[in-house]
Motif scaffolding. Structure first.
Motif, mmCIF file in Angstrom:
data_model
loop_
_atom_site.group_PDB
_atom_site.id
_atom_site.type_symbol
_atom_site.label_atom_id
_atom_site.label_comp_id
_atom_site.label_asym_id
_atom_site.label_seq_id
_atom_site.Cartn_x
_atom_site.Cartn_y
_atom_site.Cartn_z
ATOM 1 N N HIS A 192 68.374 42.280 63.226
ATOM 2 C CA HIS A 192 67.348 41.889 63.997
ATOM 3 C C HIS A 192 65.954 42.071 63.574
ATOM 4 N N LYS A 193 65.739 42.167 62.229
ATOM 5 C CA LYS A 193 64.532 42.314 61.502
ATOM 6 C C LYS A 193 63.437 41.399 62.021
ATOM 7 N N GLU A 253 66.035 31.507 67.255
ATOM 8 C CA GLU A 253 65.853 31.169 68.543
ATOM 9 C C GLU A 253 67.133 31.367 69.435
ATOM 10 N N GLU A 254 68.234 30.653 68.741
ATOM 11 C CA GLU A 254 69.491 30.586 69.644
ATOM 12 C C GLU A 254 70.241 31.819 69.652
ATOM 13 N N SER A 255 70.237 32.715 68.518
ATOM 14 C CA SER A 255 70.646 33.812 68.551
ATOM 15 C C SER A 255 70.078 34.820 69.438
ATOM 16 N N SER A 256 68.913 34.890 69.446
ATOM 17 C CA SER A 256 68.090 35.712 70.438
ATOM 18 C C SER A 256 68.643 35.360 71.874
ATOM 19 N N LYS A 257 68.583 34.163 72.238
ATOM 20 C CA LYS A 257 69.306 33.958 73.492
ATOM 21 C C LYS A 257 70.655 34.427 73.768
ATOM 22 N N LEU A 258 71.480 34.267 72.755
ATOM 23 C CA LEU A 258 72.826 34.833 72.784
ATOM 24 C C LEU A 258 72.812 36.505 72.928
ATOM 25 N N GLU A 300 77.253 24.824 64.685
ATOM 26 C CA GLU A 300 76.551 23.612 65.190
ATOM 27 C C GLU A 300 75.351 23.400 64.609
ATOM 28 N N ILE A 301 74.639 24.206 63.886
ATOM 29 C CA ILE A 301 73.470 24.257 63.041
ATOM 30 C C ILE A 301 73.908 23.347 61.787
ATOM 31 N N ASP A 302 74.698 23.780 61.290
ATOM 32 C CA ASP A 302 75.462 23.078 59.906
ATOM 33 C C ASP A 302 75.764 21.438 60.354
ATOM 34 N N GLU A 303 76.190 21.279 61.330
ATOM 35 C CA GLU A 303 76.505 20.114 61.695
ATOM 36 C C GLU A 303 75.147 19.167 61.915
ATOM 37 N N SER A 304 74.007 19.828 62.533
ATOM 38 C CA SER A 304 72.831 19.137 62.868
ATOM 39 C C SER A 304 72.239 18.759 61.764
#
Length: 313
Positions: free
Chosen positions: A185-186, A303-308, A282-286
């Motif tokens: 989380h740097k 962004e999405e990992s922060s939500k996780l 999911e990101i790879d498919e996008s």
């Protein structure tokens, strides 16, 4: 003379041979008829002057091949120089030479190793420059030698500014460092990803391998807080994951390691790692569907990992 070359530094072995023999013939472990090839060399040694031969990977040769070579060596040891990668029978008169490679975590010793390589290559490098070179290209000593040879075109005295200006980061070293920045989380993860310009697909593949290794260690560690170096070695033998990788994952710091390390097994759970893997897919498919590009993918991952983190606690 028979030389037993012991240790893992192939570059220092090469220099040792170059300083003692010109046009040394190499018989490697993957060659057929190795014993007959060696017989041919020694049988013609008197015709064309003193010869030298390197028996590469000798420790991994078949037992019968090694036995036959060891029977031949005493007959010609005064007429030919033989450089063996490994050990020979105590019955064979030989001179042992040690060429040790620093352990992966021994950063200061790696800096010393770089300085030694530069000296053997007829160059002089400052310690600050050696530290910078190590940080940029990592622990592959032939890569280190190649970079030193390139720098010698400009000067045989290499300083830190020259290294910083002319040597690029090794992508493999850089992308692994970036992956660990993400897992730790740097705050500068996004800015670092933009500076290095690594394709997201490449980054994701490295990150995925680290996540898999981390999940394996979490499963075996089972909530245990701190682990010792002997336990890390046992984990490495059990999992086939390198000791330096495990040490980094569990936050084990050596006295020679300057960076502060987090125990990632305490920051993540099996559930959170599974969610990260799903997010990467999911990101790879996008990207493949043309919905986002590689640069946006890093922002989405952040962004999405922060939500996780918030969701999984």
């Amino acid at each position: 003379m028979i030389y037993e070359m012991l240790g893992d530094s192939e570059v220092l072995k090469d220099f040792f041979i170059l300083e003692r023999a010109e046009g040394c013939l190499t018989i490697s472990e993957d060659m057929p008829d190795k014993v007959n090839r060696f017989r041919m060399v020694v049988s013609t040694s008197g015709m064309f002057g003193r010869k030298s031969v390197r028996l590469s990977g000798f420790d991994s040769w078949k037992k019968e091949e090694k036995t036959q070579i060891e029977k031949l060596l005493p007959l010609f040891q005064d007429e030919i120089d033989v450089f063996l990668d490994g050990k020979v029978s105590p019955k064979v008169k030989s001179e042992k030479k040690f060429f040790d490679l620093p352990k992966p975590w021994e950063e200061e010793k790696w800096n010393d190793h770089i300085i030694t390589i530069s000296e053997r290559a007829g160059m002089k490098i400052s310690r600050a420059a050696a530290e910078s070179l190590f940080r940029k290209v990592g622990r592959r000593e032939y890569r280190i030698l190649r970079e030193l040879e390139k720098l010698s075109v400009f000067s045989n005295e290499i300083d830190q500014l020259t290294v910083e200006r002319l040597i690029d980061f090794d992508k493999e070293v850089e992308v692994e460092s970036l992956a660990f920045d993400f897992l730790n989380h740097k705050e500068d993860f996004l800015s670092s990803s933009r500076k290095c310009m690594i394709p997201f697909a490449y980054f994701a593949s490295v990150l995925l391998n680290i996540i898999i290794d981390l999940g394996t260690i979490i499963d075996i560690k089972k909530g245990k807080m701190n682990i010792s170096w002997s336990e890390i070695r046992k984990l490495s033998n059990t999992t086939s994951i390198g000791t330096s990788r495990i040490a980094r994952l569990v936050g084990y710091s050596f006295s020679s390691t300057k960076e502060q390390r987090n125990d990632l097994t305490r920051l993540y759970s099996a559930e959170s790692l599974k969610s990260l893997i799903d997010l990467l897919q999911e990101i790879d498919e996008s990207i493949k569907n043309g919905k986002i590009d590689s640069e946006i993918a890093f922002f989405k991952l952040h962004e999405e990992s922060s939500k996780l983190q918030v969701t999984l606690g």
